[in-house]
Design a protein around this motif. Structure first.
Motif, mmCIF file in Angstrom:
data_model
loop_
_atom_site.group_PDB
_atom_site.id
_atom_site.type_symbol
_atom_site.label_atom_id
_atom_site.label_comp_id
_atom_site.label_asym_id
_atom_site.label_seq_id
_atom_site.Cartn_x
_atom_site.Cartn_y
_atom_site.Cartn_z
ATOM 1 N N TYR A 136 0.834 -1.212 0.000
ATOM 2 C CA TYR A 136 0.000 0.000 0.000
ATOM 3 C C TYR A 136 0.859 1.248 0.000
ATOM 4 O O TYR A 136 1.662 1.472 0.911
ATOM 5 C CB TYR A 136 -0.904 -0.056 1.234
ATOM 6 N N TYR B 196 -7.138 8.546 3.665
ATOM 7 C CA TYR B 196 -6.385 7.491 4.337
ATOM 8 C C TYR B 196 -7.307 6.695 5.253
ATOM 9 O O TYR B 196 -7.326 5.458 5.240
ATOM 10 C CB TYR B 196 -5.246 8.117 5.128
ATOM 11 N N GLU C 140 1.306 -1.397 4.403
ATOM 12 C CA GLU C 140 1.738 -0.039 4.071
ATOM 13 C C GLU C 140 3.244 0.062 3.906
ATOM 14 O O GLU C 140 4.015 -0.451 4.722
ATOM 15 C CB GLU C 140 1.263 0.938 5.151
#
Length: 301
Positions: free
Chosen positions: A10, A24, A40
């Motif tokens: 991500y 977000y 992430e």
């Protein structure tokens, strides 16, 4: 269609972690609700939003080769929810993949800079893909339709694609001039798509730092067109478009001397509402143009 959780590296980008924090938050809420796992890339750098190459193409390629290499380390596709990041990262990925056969010495030069920073080399083995296309292609509209708990039948939604998502890469996930991916998502959650002139054009953000009046005039033209077509809201897959269309809408109104007041939603916010996620979790109170008219229309206000 999916027997197990699908997983992506991500890349949230800069704007979603700052001025559009609600993107977000809503991306996290939506993907968790759908069972999509995001890992992430916390070591990733800003893609440059197309500005690095004005000084140096090598700079843009090296910075983004490193970002892509972080996803390659995980053996995962790189997912972003920013059309600008998609356009820049995707274009760099395509260019370097081509250079592997036509200019291998250039890829070696890029990797030499990564090696100096103790980074993994760019291999050109992964895909850069936007959240919109993950939802349509990988997850599937039928599965989204099955997860809807709050049909958005009363809502008229106008997509604002912007530039990069449609025409930033050679790879085409949709028709670059007559796209339907977002409208198909709208239909899947029960909303009515609104078609209007300007939905595939530039929002004006790239001009805003040096031609502010022209930038805001462009944004105002698109918003007025969507309103005239009967839209209750604009929905965009790009936080930079969101900044020009939502955050700066009061300034746009002053330039065009006309009241607008059209809410602008991020794509995961709209889908999240249909899945029954609370508006506060989706960050709908963070917008400059109030989203209350949307929530009232859905019986949530």
């Amino acid at each position: 269609m999916l027997s197990q959780t699908i997983k992506y590296a991500y890349y949230p980008g800069c704007v979603a972690q700052g001025a559009c924090r609600e993107l977000y938050l809503s991306t996290q809420a939506l993907t968790q609700a759908l069972g999509i796992e995001l890992i992430e890339l916390k070591k990733a750098a800003c893609c440059g939003s197309g500005t690095f190459k004005e000084d140096s193409q090598l700079l843009e390629d090296t910075v983004n080769a490193r970002n892509i290499a972080l996803a390659e380390e995980l053996n995962l596709p790189l997912l972003t929810h920013c059309s600008t990041c998609q356009g820049v990262l995707g274009h760099v990925n395509e260019r370097l993949q081509e250079c592997q056969s036509t200019k291998p010495e250039y890829v070696q030069e890029v990797n030499s800079f990564l090696q100096k920073e103790a980074c993994s080399p760019y291999r050109g083995t992964t895909e850069v893909i936007h959240l919109l296309h993950v939802l349509v292609r990988d997850y599937g509209l039928d599965k989204i339709r099955q997860r809807v708990t709050r049909s958005l039948t009363s809502l008229n939604c106008a997509a604002f694609y912007g530039c990069y998502l449609l025409r930033g890469q050679k790879t085409q996930y949709d028709d670059p001039f007559q796209p339907e991916a977002m409208e198909n998502v709208f239909r899947a959650v029960g909303a009515t798509p609104v078609y209007y002139h300007g939905r595939t054009q530039c929002c004006g953000w790239p001009l805003s730092s040096y031609a502010t009046k022209e930038s805001f005039t462009m944004a105002g033209m698109h918003i007025q067109s969507a309103l005239a077509a009967g839209a209750d809201c604009l929905v965009t897959p790009c936080p930079l478009c969101h900044l020009n269309l939502d955050s700066r809408q009061p300034e746009v109104e002053k330039v065009i001397e006309k009241r607008l007041g059209l809410p602008v939603l991020h794509l995961p916010q709209l889908i999240g509402l249909a899945l029954g996620i609370k508006p506060q979790v989706l960050g709908l109170e963070r917008h400059i143009v109030s989203t209350q008219p949307i929530l009232k229309k859905l019986g949530l206000g």
